[in-house]
Each structure stands twice: as structure tokens, then as C-alpha cells.
Scaffold this motif. Structure first.
Motif, PDB file in Angstrom:
ATOM      1  N   GLN A 312       0.683  -1.292   0.062  1.00 45.86           N
ATOM      2  CA  GLN A 312      -0.020  -0.050  -0.202  1.00 45.86           C
ATOM      3  C   GLN A 312       0.731   1.080  -0.065  1.00 45.86           C
ATOM      4  OE1 GLN A 312      -2.753  -0.159   3.231  1.00 45.86           O
ATOM      5  NE2 GLN A 312      -3.510  -2.233   2.810  1.00 45.86           N
ATOM      6  N   ALA A 313       2.102   1.054   0.353  1.00 44.00           N
ATOM      7  CA  ALA A 313       2.978   2.132   0.376  1.00 44.00           C
ATOM      8  C   ALA A 313       3.143   3.001  -0.920  1.00 44.00           C
ATOM      9  CB  ALA A 313       4.265   2.001   0.872  1.00 44.00           C
ATOM     10  N   ASP A 314       3.329   4.281  -0.902  1.00 47.75           N
ATOM     11  CA  ASP A 314       3.296   5.163  -2.109  1.00 47.75           C
ATOM     12  C   ASP A 314       4.794   4.782  -2.379  1.00 47.75           C
ATOM     13  OD1 ASP A 314       4.364   7.935  -3.238  1.00 47.75           O
ATOM     14  OD2 ASP A 314       2.394   7.692  -3.783  1.00 47.75           O
ATOM     15  N   VAL A 315       4.919   4.826  -4.062  1.00 44.94           N
ATOM     16  CA  VAL A 315       6.122   4.617  -4.500  1.00 44.94           C
ATOM     17  C   VAL A 315       7.395   5.447  -4.187  1.00 44.94           C
ATOM     18  CG1 VAL A 315       5.909   6.207  -6.519  1.00 44.94           C
ATOM     19  CG2 VAL A 315       7.202   3.767  -6.843  1.00 44.94           C
ATOM     20  N   GLU A 316       7.139   6.691  -3.755  1.00 45.21           N
ATOM     21  CA  GLU A 316       8.089   7.474  -3.106  1.00 45.21           C
ATOM     22  C   GLU A 316       8.438   7.542  -1.515  1.00 45.21           C
ATOM     23  OE1 GLU A 316      10.265   9.297  -4.898  1.00 45.21           O
ATOM     24  OE2 GLU A 316       9.280   8.445  -6.695  1.00 45.21           O
ATOM     25  N   ALA A 317       7.333   6.867  -0.874  1.00 40.51           N
ATOM     26  CA  ALA A 317       7.611   6.682   0.454  1.00 40.51           C
ATOM     27  C   ALA A 317       8.742   5.710   0.608  1.00 40.51           C
ATOM     28  CB  ALA A 317       6.514   6.144   0.994  1.00 40.51           C
ATOM     29  N   GLN A 318       9.491   6.139   1.792  1.00 43.86           N
ATOM     30  CA  GLN A 318      10.532   5.366   2.265  1.00 43.86           C
ATOM     31  C   GLN A 318      10.280   4.535   3.506  1.00 43.86           C
ATOM     32  OE1 GLN A 318      14.406   7.277   2.520  1.00 43.86           O
ATOM     33  NE2 GLN A 318      13.862   8.676   0.612  1.00 43.86           N
ATOM     34  N   LEU A 319       9.413   3.424   3.234  1.00 46.59           N
ATOM     35  CA  LEU A 319       9.040   2.522   4.302  1.00 46.59           C
ATOM     36  C   LEU A 319       9.811   1.759   4.949  1.00 46.59           C
ATOM     37  CD1 LEU A 319       6.366   1.410   5.336  1.00 46.59           C
ATOM     38  CD2 LEU A 319       6.399  -0.353   3.554  1.00 46.59           C
ATOM     39  N   CYS A 320       9.770   1.766   6.244  1.00 44.56           N
ATOM     40  CA  CYS A 320      10.510   0.637   7.244  1.00 44.56           C
ATOM     41  C   CYS A 320       9.849   0.183   8.138  1.00 44.56           C
ATOM     42  CB  CYS A 320      11.646   1.762   7.936  1.00 44.56           C
ATOM     43  SG  CYS A 320      12.515   0.636   9.186  1.00 44.56           S
ATOM     44  N   VAL A 321       9.722  -1.233   8.149  1.00 46.69           N
ATOM     45  CA  VAL A 321       9.077  -2.195   8.965  1.00 46.69           C
ATOM     46  C   VAL A 321      10.076  -2.824   9.918  1.00 46.69           C
ATOM     47  CG1 VAL A 321       7.554  -3.927   9.264  1.00 46.69           C
ATOM     48  CG2 VAL A 321       7.195  -2.603   7.229  1.00 46.69           C
ATOM     49  N   HIS A 323      12.008  -5.122  12.544  1.00 48.57           N
ATOM     50  CA  HIS A 323      11.879  -6.727  12.733  1.00 48.57           C
ATOM     51  C   HIS A 323      13.052  -6.880  13.782  1.00 48.57           C
ATOM     52  CE1 HIS A 323      13.279 -10.871  12.660  1.00 48.57           C
ATOM     53  NE2 HIS A 323      12.317 -11.129  12.229  1.00 48.57           N
ATOM     54  N   PRO A 324      13.068  -7.898  14.744  1.00 54.12           N
ATOM     55  CA  PRO A 324      13.693  -7.792  16.119  1.00 54.12           C
ATOM     56  C   PRO A 324      15.356  -8.106  15.438  1.00 54.12           C
ATOM     57  CG  PRO A 324      12.006  -9.072  16.500  1.00 54.12           C
ATOM     58  CD  PRO A 324      11.651  -8.517  15.066  1.00 54.12           C
ATOM     59  N   ASP A 325      15.566  -8.613  14.033  1.00 48.89           N
ATOM     60  CA  ASP A 325      16.996  -8.893  13.718  1.00 48.89           C
ATOM     61  C   ASP A 325      17.368  -7.973  12.541  1.00 48.89           C
ATOM     62  OD1 ASP A 325      16.994 -10.985  15.669  1.00 48.89           O
ATOM     63  OD2 ASP A 325      16.426 -12.573  14.215  1.00 48.89           O
ATOM     64  N   GLY A 326      16.398  -7.093  12.316  1.00 48.37           N
ATOM     65  CA  GLY A 326      16.859  -6.258  11.250  1.00 48.37           C
ATOM     66  C   GLY A 326      15.540  -5.304  10.888  1.00 48.37           C
ATOM     67  N   GLU A 327      15.455  -4.848   9.499  1.00 52.21           N
ATOM     68  CA  GLU A 327      14.455  -4.004   9.021  1.00 52.21           C
ATOM     69  C   GLU A 327      14.191  -4.180   7.567  1.00 52.21           C
ATOM     70  OE1 GLU A 327      15.888   0.152  11.513  1.00 52.21           O
ATOM     71  OE2 GLU A 327      16.735  -0.258   9.300  1.00 52.21           O
ATOM     72  N   VAL A 328      13.039  -4.198   7.201  1.00 56.80           N
ATOM     73  CA  VAL A 328      12.387  -4.494   5.888  1.00 56.80           C
ATOM     74  C   VAL A 328      12.320  -3.012   5.256  1.00 56.80           C
ATOM     75  CG1 VAL A 328      10.627  -5.301   4.334  1.00 56.80           C
ATOM     76  CG2 VAL A 328      11.289  -6.629   6.622  1.00 56.80           C
ATOM     77  N   HIS A 329      12.871  -2.682   4.333  1.00 58.16           N
ATOM     78  CA  HIS A 329      12.675  -1.359   3.734  1.00 58.16           C
ATOM     79  C   HIS A 329      12.199  -1.358   2.309  1.00 58.16           C
ATOM     80  CE1 HIS A 329      15.299   1.023   6.333  1.00 58.16           C
ATOM     81  NE2 HIS A 329      15.703  -0.022   6.777  1.00 58.16           N
ATOM     82  N   ARG A 330      11.119  -0.412   1.967  1.00 55.47           N
ATOM     83  CA  ARG A 330      10.911  -0.301   0.673  1.00 55.47           C
ATOM     84  C   ARG A 330      11.305   1.323  -0.045  1.00 55.47           C
ATOM     85  NH1 ARG A 330       4.872   0.100  -2.123  1.00 55.47           N
ATOM     86  NH2 ARG A 330       5.545   1.143  -4.281  1.00 55.47           N
ATOM     87  N   TYR A 331      12.049   1.146  -1.353  1.00 50.73           N
ATOM     88  CA  TYR A 331      12.632   2.297  -1.601  1.00 50.73           C
ATOM     89  C   TYR A 331      12.369   1.994  -3.135  1.00 50.73           C
ATOM     90  CZ  TYR A 331      16.203   5.660  -3.054  1.00 50.73           C
ATOM     91  OH  TYR A 331      16.959   6.655  -3.904  1.00 50.73           O
ATOM     92  N   ARG A 332      11.456   3.003  -3.965  1.00 46.18           N
ATOM     93  CA  ARG A 332      11.309   2.966  -5.103  1.00 46.18           C
ATOM     94  C   ARG A 332      11.169   1.618  -6.107  1.00 46.18           C
ATOM     95  NH1 ARG A 332      16.216   7.144  -7.404  1.00 46.18           N
ATOM     96  NH2 ARG A 332      15.699   8.898  -6.250  1.00 46.18           N
ATOM     97  N   ASP A 333      10.010   1.072  -5.319  1.00 48.11           N
ATOM     98  CA  ASP A 333       9.582  -0.188  -5.868  1.00 48.11           C
ATOM     99  C   ASP A 333      10.689  -1.251  -5.845  1.00 48.11           C
ATOM    100  OD1 ASP A 333       7.124  -0.046  -6.494  1.00 48.11           O
ATOM    101  OD2 ASP A 333       7.166   0.201  -8.593  1.00 48.11           O
ATOM    102  N   ARG A 334      11.435  -1.056  -4.794  1.00 54.65           N
ATOM    103  CA  ARG A 334      12.478  -2.309  -4.407  1.00 54.65           C
ATOM    104  C   ARG A 334      12.211  -2.462  -2.850  1.00 54.65           C
ATOM    105  NH1 ARG A 334      17.814   0.296  -6.271  1.00 54.65           N
ATOM    106  NH2 ARG A 334      16.861   1.850  -5.591  1.00 54.65           N
ATOM    107  N   VAL A 335      12.292  -3.740  -2.562  1.00 61.48           N
ATOM    108  CA  VAL A 335      12.368  -4.075  -1.224  1.00 61.48           C
ATOM    109  C   VAL A 335      13.909  -4.635  -0.693  1.00 61.48           C
ATOM    110  CG1 VAL A 335      11.132  -5.633   0.631  1.00 61.48           C
ATOM    111  CG2 VAL A 335       9.851  -4.530  -1.260  1.00 61.48           C
ATOM    112  N   PHE A 336      14.339  -3.886   0.391  1.00 61.50           N
ATOM    113  CA  PHE A 336      15.702  -4.387   0.921  1.00 61.50           C
ATOM    114  C   PHE A 336      15.329  -5.276   2.362  1.00 61.50           C
ATOM    115  CE2 PHE A 336      16.231  -1.065  -2.092  1.00 61.50           C
ATOM    116  CZ  PHE A 336      17.177  -1.539  -2.577  1.00 61.50           C
ATOM    117  N   LEU A 337      16.142  -5.767   2.690  1.00 60.64           N
ATOM    118  CA  LEU A 337      16.273  -6.506   4.146  1.00 60.64           C
ATOM    119  C   LEU A 337      17.575  -6.102   4.726  1.00 60.64           C
ATOM    120  CD1 LEU A 337      14.631  -8.284   5.974  1.00 60.64           C
ATOM    121  CD2 LEU A 337      15.582 -10.348   5.056  1.00 60.64           C
ATOM    122  N   ALA A 338      17.562  -5.438   5.526  1.00 61.90           N
ATOM    123  CA  ALA A 338      18.767  -4.789   6.200  1.00 61.90           C
ATOM    124  C   ALA A 338      19.010  -5.313   7.581  1.00 61.90           C
ATOM    125  CB  ALA A 338      18.843  -3.178   6.294  1.00 61.90           C
ATOM    126  N   PRO A 339      20.305  -5.294   8.052  1.00 63.53           N
ATOM    127  CA  PRO A 339      20.279  -5.935   9.280  1.00 63.53           C
ATOM    128  C   PRO A 339      19.953  -4.784  10.417  1.00 63.53           C
ATOM    129  CG  PRO A 339      22.469  -5.376   8.528  1.00 63.53           C
ATOM    130  CD  PRO A 339      21.413  -5.468   7.266  1.00 63.53           C
TER     131      PRO A 339
END
Length: 472
Positions: A312-321, A323-339
Motif C-alpha cells: 500500500q505504500a506510495d512509490v516515493e515513500a521510504q517505508l521501514c518495517v 524486525h527484531p533482527d533487522g529492518e524491511v525497507h521499501r525504496y522506489r518499488d524495491r524491497v531491501f532486508l537490512a540488518p
């Protein structure tokens, strides 16, 4: 092994040896070059396993070591350690022990804390002894308890699959190279006790195994006996159910791997491809991705919330969810898993002198600075060169974060641009930028991690050194 055993006991021993040999073959164990380790608590189960493994070592000429962990939780722990040492000494077996301490753990968490500390210690002992394979004495009753316990906790297929006969456990043992195997999964505890008595083996009884405050003990002493009365042989049935769950889990893993190949690009997932997946395939893929990164599996509710936010996030939104072990990021229609990382503090830096080393780890920025030699008389297609080794050795280098206003020029045929502009051009996500340091020699910028080297001090002939940043 004793020559005075009944036919039934002798048959059981033969089956135990066959199970051990099959497990070693499954793990790819080579007795000519590998060391076999046995997790030896001195209890009934591990005592029988160690005895069988000792018989195998005698026949195969393999090297065997018994590993014991002293928790200090019981007032009898010293006596258990002495018993374990004596048992091995009497049989000429190599023995190694480690003492661990649990500090400030609530009663409800003692069982899990002790388990984690035990496996971490066993992993360390395996590495010290050069053992690639660790045998544990889990048996058929343990498998049945595990499946039922996971079912009562509402676990998914992964939990209902129970214990594997052989697997790597880097999160528990501390490395991905040591395998853990369970050759007794097809044998009941009653069978092991019968064999131990026939062989006149001695073992210790841990009084904590009868403490009903621990869920597994309550299940073992209060629920399982009742199950046995109504459903004789329930252990085999639950183990069979675990096998079915393992098969289904393997299918899910294959589907997830295929979906990962379709959705992954470099180190991220593409949202357009993720949108094409059904809800269950989306969640299955994310669980698989988490597992590959060694992250704990979140709850079903957390997974659903993450999916909803990503879609649901807007394409320009820098979403961060989080997690106890890391963070799920969305950036320009890409999803990253960061520690999960602690951002470097303002002014945090590392000063160093380069003396020919190939690399320097910089913990504050969660990465490694590499010094790589190149030679030749021409620059590459992008006009990049490198730094004169003698000049570089004479400099006091500083690895630090940004302070503002820095500019970097990547090639002589390009203009100098601000770091912000360079980050945007290189499509570097904003949350990664605090962990990308700058490398200075005095007032001269040499490297902007994530972007490249500044060309102002380049040489293009002879031996040169290039700098490269590698995140952990």
C-alpha cells in the motif's frame, strides 16, 4: 560391546550401528580425515550414543571426541562433569568440557537460555577439536514431543516438521560448516534404556527433567503417558506426520526459491514481481528470504502487516518495517532486508596507517575497507586510476562519516558533485548512507563508500592501490 546380550538386545545394537553409519553417510562424513563429536551430557540417551559411537570408532579407526557442557544450574553439575570424565577415561575416549553461566534469566526462560548456551558451547568445542559433525542423542520420543509441542504452540509446517536427521545450525552452533546429526531418531527411549542396562552402562539423572514448570517436562510426564494408553505407538505416528510435514515444507521451499529467482535483482526484491504473487506465495517467499539471511521467523500477524504496508505504500515513500533482527525497507518499488544496526555516533571515526594490509575492518560502520593493487599504464574505461602506494603509506588516513558540504569527483572528465547528488545518481537508499563512510588523507577525500574514489590524487601508471568498501 558385550558378548553376553540377548538376541533382542543384540538386534537393537546392530540397528543402532546401522543407523549411525547411515547418518554418517548422509552427512558425508569421512573417517579418514574428519573428527566425530558426540554431545555427551552423561544422561541415558547420550551415554548409549557415545558407547555406540565408540564401537564405530574402534571398527572404522575414526577419531572421536566427547563434548560436555557444564551449566552450573544444578548443585550436582560438578559430579556430572566428573562422571562424564571418568566414563571417557575408562574407555580411552577423548573428552572436552566447557563451563557456561546463565546470568539474570527469569525462571520461565531458563530452559531456552540453557539450550542456547549449550549449543553455542558445543559449536565452540567442535571448532576447537576440528570436528565437522556433532552427534546429538535425540530419539523417537523427543521427536514426538517436539511435534506435539510445536502443534500446541500453533506452529506452521516448519515447526511441525520436527527435527531433521542431519542439518546445519549456524544460529545455534556459531558457524555454517559444522553439521548436527541425530542417528537415534528412530529409537525409543525405552529401547535405549534396555540396551544401557544390558551393557551395564552407568548414567546420571538430571533432576530438572522432572520439573513440570518446563513445558517439555509437563508434556513428557503428564500428557505422553496418557497418549500412550489410548494410542499405543503414537511416537511413530507423530514422527510419520513430521515426515509428511517435511515433504510439504520442501515443496514450499522449492516454490519460494523459484519465486525468489523471479523477484530478486541484486540484493533486493522488485515490487512489480511481488505484486504478481498470491498472498500465500508472497508470505512463503518472505519467510524463505528471512531464513536465508539467518533472521528469526516473525509471527503470522507481523508478516500480514508487513505485506499490507509494502503493497500500500506510495512509490516515493521510504517505508521501514522493524524486525527484531533487522529492518524491511521499501525504496522506489524495491524491497531491501537490512540488518539491525546502531547508527555511528557523531564524530565516530577510525585513524589508521596503511602498511600494505589487504583490508581493515571498521566495526562502527559495519564494513571493511579493502586495499587492492592494480598495475598497467592505462586507466580503465571510466577513466579511473588509483593511488601511489608510497604516497598512500605516508598518509594518516581517517575513516569517518559525513559532516556536510563534501564533494567528490569520480573522474577527470566529470565535474565534482555533492555527496547528496552522487547518492541520488547512484540510487543509494537514504537509510544506507549513514553506514557509508568517507576515507580522507588530510584534507583530500580518497573514497566515498557506495559511490567511488575521488580522482584528485590518482596516478595512472605503474603500481597503484585502489580502495573499495565492502559492507558486512
Amino acid at each position: 560391546m558385550s558378548d553376553h546380550l540377548s538376541a533382542s538386545h543384540d538386534k537393537t545394537l546392530v540397528s543402532l550401528m546401522q543407523a549411525l553409519q547411515a547418518t554418517l553417510a548422509l552427512a558425508g562424513f569421512d573417517a579418514r580425515r574428519d573428527t566425530l563429536a558426540v554431545a555427551y551430557s552423561a544422561g541415558l540417551d547420550s551415554t548409549v550414543l557415545l558407547q555406540v559411537a565408540a564401537h564405530w570408532a574402534q571398527q572404522a579407526g575414526g577419531r572421536l571426541v566427547a563434548l560436555h557442557v557444564h551449566h552450573g544450574l544444578s548443585p550436582h553439575a560438578d559430579a556430572w562433569l566428573a562422571h562424564a570424565q571418568g566414563f571417557c577415561d575408562a574407555r580411552g575416549l577423548a573428552f572436552q568440557a566447557e563451563r557456561v553461566q546463565l546470568q539474570q534469566v527469569a525462571d520461565s526462560g531458563v530452559e531456552e537460555a540453557a539450550r542456547l548456551a549449550r549449543y553455542a558451547a558445543l559449536g565452540r568445542l567442535c571448532r576447537q577439536q576440528g570436528a565437522r559433525l556433532l552427534l546429538t542423542a535425540h530419539h523417537l520420543d523427543d521427536q514426538a514431543e517436539t511435534v506435539l509441542l510445536q502443534l500446541l504452540r500453533g506452529s506452521g509446517l516448519a515447526g511441525l516438521s520436527g527435527m531433521d536427521r542431519c542439518n546445519a545450525a549456524p544460529a545455534l552452533l556459531g558457524d555454517a560448516d559444522t553439521q548436527m546429526a541425530r542417528p537415534l531418531l528412530g529409537v525409543t527411549r525405552a529401547q535405549l534404556e534396555s540396551v544401557a542396562q544390558a551393557l551395564s552402562l552407568s548414567w546420571i539423572e538430571d533432576e530438572s527433567n522432572r520439573d513440570p514448570r518446563y513445558a517439555r517436562n509437563a508434556l513428557r510426564h503428564q500428557v505422553m503417558p496418557a497418549l500412550g494408553q489410548v494410542f499405543p505407538g503414537y511416537q511413530q505416528r507423530l514422527a510419520r506426520a513430521a515426515g509428511h510435514a517435511q515433504g510439504a515444507q520442501e515443496l514450499l521451499r522449492e516454490v519460494a526459491q523459484a519465486d525468489l529467482e523471479q523477484c530478486r535483482q541484486d540484493d533486493h526484491l522488485r515490487m512489480p514481481a511481488l505484486r504478481q504473487l498470491s498472498e500465500q506465495r508472497f508470505l512463503n517467499l518472505m519467510r524463505h528470504w528471512f531464513a536465508l539471511r539467518g533472521m528469526r521467523m516473525p509471527s503470522a500477524a507481523w508478516m500480514q502487516e508487513m505485506r499490507s504496508q509494502l503493497l500500500q505504500a506510495d512509490v516515493e515513500a521510504q517505508l521501514c518495517v522493524s524486525h527484531p533482527d533487522g529492518e524491511v525497507h521499501r525504496y522506489r518499488d524495491r524491497v531491501f532486508l537490512a540488518p539491525r544496526r546502531r547508527p555511528p555516533e557523531e564524530g565516530e571515526s577510525l585513524q589508521l596507517r596503511w602498511q600494505g594490509q589487504a583490508q581493515v575492518h571498521v566495526p562502527a560502520f559495519y564494513g571493511t575497507l579493502h586495499f587492492e593493487p592494480v598495475s598497467g599504464t592505462e586507466v580503465d574505461a571510466d577513466g579511473r586510476g588509483g593511488f601511489d602506494p608510497a604516497w598512500l603509506q605516508s598518509q594518516s588516513l581517517l575513516v569517518c562519516g559525513r559532516s556536510g558540504g563534501e564533494r567528490v569527483r569520480l573522474a577527470h572528465n566529470r565535474p565534482a558533485r555533492s555527496l547528496k547528488q552522487q547518492y541520488q545518481s547512484a540510487d543509494v537508499p537514504a537509510w544506507e548512507r549513514p553506514y557509508l563512510p568517507l576515507v580522507w588523507a588530510g584534507d583530500t577525500l580518497l573514497l566515498a563508500a557506495g559511490i567511488g574514489m575521488d580522482c584528485s590524487r590518482f596516478v595512472t601508471q605503474g603500481e597503484r592501490i585502489t580502495l573499495r568498501w565492502q559492507p558486512d
